[in-house]
Design a protein around this motif. Structure first.
Motif, PDB file in Angstrom:
ATOM      1  N   SER A  41      40.383  37.870  36.293  1.00  0.00           N
ATOM      2  CA  SER A  41      40.082  39.317  36.043  1.00  0.00           C
ATOM      3  C   SER A  41      38.690  39.579  36.494  1.00  0.00           C
ATOM      4  O   SER A  41      38.418  40.770  36.982  1.00  0.00           O
ATOM      5  CB  SER A  41      39.783  39.469  34.257  1.00  0.00           C
ATOM      6  OG  SER A  41      38.981  38.326  33.931  1.00  0.00           O
ATOM      7  N   LEU A  42      37.972  38.624  36.799  1.00  0.00           N
ATOM      8  CA  LEU A  42      36.496  39.055  37.466  1.00  0.00           C
ATOM      9  C   LEU A  42      37.013  39.237  38.867  1.00  0.00           C
ATOM     10  O   LEU A  42      36.177  40.349  39.644  1.00  0.00           O
ATOM     11  CB  LEU A  42      35.611  37.908  37.321  1.00  0.00           C
ATOM     12  CG  LEU A  42      34.537  38.049  38.022  1.00  0.00           C
ATOM     13  CD1 LEU A  42      33.480  39.107  37.297  1.00  0.00           C
ATOM     14  CD2 LEU A  42      33.470  36.456  37.976  1.00  0.00           C
ATOM     15  N   GLU A  43      37.798  38.451  39.515  1.00  0.00           N
ATOM     16  CA  GLU A  43      38.074  38.924  41.136  1.00  0.00           C
ATOM     17  C   GLU A  43      38.705  40.267  41.156  1.00  0.00           C
ATOM     18  O   GLU A  43      38.634  40.829  42.149  1.00  0.00           O
ATOM     19  CB  GLU A  43      39.203  37.765  41.467  1.00  0.00           C
ATOM     20  CG  GLU A  43      38.055  36.307  41.666  1.00  0.00           C
ATOM     21  CD  GLU A  43      39.183  35.324  41.725  1.00  0.00           C
ATOM     22  OE1 GLU A  43      40.391  35.557  42.192  1.00  0.00           O
ATOM     23  OE2 GLU A  43      38.910  34.081  42.000  1.00  0.00           O
ATOM     24  N   PHE A  44      39.601  40.576  39.974  1.00  0.00           N
ATOM     25  CA  PHE A  44      40.407  41.759  39.999  1.00  0.00           C
ATOM     26  C   PHE A  44      39.409  43.041  39.966  1.00  0.00           C
ATOM     27  O   PHE A  44      39.232  43.973  40.578  1.00  0.00           O
ATOM     28  CB  PHE A  44      41.390  41.764  39.064  1.00  0.00           C
ATOM     29  CG  PHE A  44      42.052  43.085  39.086  1.00  0.00           C
ATOM     30  CD1 PHE A  44      43.062  43.482  39.958  1.00  0.00           C
ATOM     31  CD2 PHE A  44      41.838  44.142  38.002  1.00  0.00           C
ATOM     32  CE1 PHE A  44      43.833  44.416  39.930  1.00  0.00           C
ATOM     33  CE2 PHE A  44      42.463  45.269  37.905  1.00  0.00           C
ATOM     34  CZ  PHE A  44      43.462  45.512  38.820  1.00  0.00           C
ATOM     35  N   ILE A  45      38.471  42.858  39.251  1.00  0.00           N
ATOM     36  CA  ILE A  45      37.400  43.921  38.960  1.00  0.00           C
ATOM     37  C   ILE A  45      36.573  44.018  40.365  1.00  0.00           C
ATOM     38  O   ILE A  45      36.245  45.012  40.559  1.00  0.00           O
ATOM     39  CB  ILE A  45      36.662  43.747  37.796  1.00  0.00           C
ATOM     40  CG1 ILE A  45      37.283  43.741  36.452  1.00  0.00           C
ATOM     41  CG2 ILE A  45      35.352  44.553  37.684  1.00  0.00           C
ATOM     42  CD1 ILE A  45      36.877  43.297  35.021  1.00  0.00           C
ATOM     43  N   THR A  46      36.318  43.044  40.857  1.00  0.00           N
ATOM     44  CA  THR A  46      35.217  43.100  42.048  1.00  0.00           C
ATOM     45  C   THR A  46      35.815  43.578  43.022  1.00  0.00           C
ATOM     46  O   THR A  46      35.487  44.649  43.693  1.00  0.00           O
ATOM     47  CB  THR A  46      34.723  41.652  42.243  1.00  0.00           C
ATOM     48  OG1 THR A  46      34.141  41.021  41.186  1.00  0.00           O
ATOM     49  CG2 THR A  46      33.908  41.582  43.385  1.00  0.00           C
ATOM     50  N   ALA A  47      37.261  43.067  43.276  1.00  0.00           N
ATOM     51  CA  ALA A  47      37.986  43.823  44.545  1.00  0.00           C
ATOM     52  C   ALA A  47      38.398  45.053  44.109  1.00  0.00           C
ATOM     53  O   ALA A  47      38.140  45.957  45.159  1.00  0.00           O
ATOM     54  CB  ALA A  47      39.212  42.965  44.522  1.00  0.00           C
ATOM     55  N   GLY A  48      38.560  45.430  43.075  1.00  0.00           N
ATOM     56  CA  GLY A  48      39.087  46.922  42.591  1.00  0.00           C
ATOM     57  C   GLY A  48      37.719  47.907  42.811  1.00  0.00           C
ATOM     58  O   GLY A  48      37.818  48.816  43.343  1.00  0.00           O
ATOM     59  N   VAL A  49      36.499  47.262  42.441  1.00  0.00           N
ATOM     60  CA  VAL A  49      35.544  48.117  42.758  1.00  0.00           C
ATOM     61  C   VAL A  49      35.024  48.183  44.082  1.00  0.00           C
ATOM     62  O   VAL A  49      34.635  49.455  44.716  1.00  0.00           O
ATOM     63  CB  VAL A  49      34.160  47.782  42.008  1.00  0.00           C
ATOM     64  CG1 VAL A  49      32.824  48.309  42.116  1.00  0.00           C
ATOM     65  CG2 VAL A  49      34.291  47.806  40.502  1.00  0.00           C
ATOM     66  N   MET A  50      35.155  47.255  44.892  1.00  0.00           N
ATOM     67  CA  MET A  50      34.851  47.187  46.317  1.00  0.00           C
ATOM     68  C   MET A  50      35.896  48.078  47.030  1.00  0.00           C
ATOM     69  O   MET A  50      35.400  48.738  47.975  1.00  0.00           O
ATOM     70  CB  MET A  50      35.303  45.893  46.999  1.00  0.00           C
ATOM     71  CG  MET A  50      33.998  44.864  46.382  1.00  0.00           C
ATOM     72  SD  MET A  50      33.855  43.241  46.980  1.00  0.00           S
ATOM     73  CE  MET A  50      33.782  43.491  48.905  1.00  0.00           C
TER      74      MET A  50
END
Length: 156
Positions: A21-30
């Protein structure tokens, strides 16, 4: 000889629970932030382009319908100022040129043509006005509109 670790020990070292979930949020924001900025830039340039084109078209229309050339120039200036303000373009920074054919000295001659050219610069959103970056981060837009004076126009 070194003894192999147990499966449970290896699994404890490689525990990734909760990181997806952290990777998804980070990639999504980027990915989302540049996409939103791209939409803002395209919207600003499109608004500027539509504003300049509409101002040129409206200015040429009101110019050929005015009774005198002085009234025509005043009406065209008003039309340009109002239309550019509607689209968020600074009218003071716009460059306007009015040309007439076939006789440049008589713009309102019957069946003559009046051409209005407008050039403006649309700044990109959130461009800082520091070190002259706001000038470099701007898109020039240009529009030309030509209108014919009516052949039934009452002459001077």
């Amino acid at each position: 000889m070194r003894r192999a670790r147990r499966w449970s020990e290896v699994r404890e070292l490689r525990d990734d629970s909760g990181s997806a979930s952290l990777e998804f949020i980070t990639a999504g924001v980027m990915l989302l932030v540049p996409l939103v900025y791209l939409v803002l830039v395209v919207s600003a340039v499109q608004a500027g382009s539509l504003g300049v084109e509409g101002a040129a078209r409206q200015a040429s229309r009101v110019f050929v319908q005015a009774p005198t050339e002085a009234d025509a120039r005043a009406a065209a200036e008003r039309a340009i100022r109002v239309t550019l303000a509607d689209y968020g373009v600074d009218a003071a920074q716009a460059q306007v040129a009015v040309t007439c054919r076939p006789d440049p000295s008589d713009c309102l001659a019957r069946q003559g043509f009046v051409t209005v050219e407008i050039a403006a610069v649309v700044p990109l959103p959130f461009a800082p006005p520091v070190l002259g970056l706001d000038v470099a981060l701007a898109v020039p837009v240009h529009a030309v509109a030509t209108e014919q004076v009516s052949r039934f126009r009452a002459g001077p």
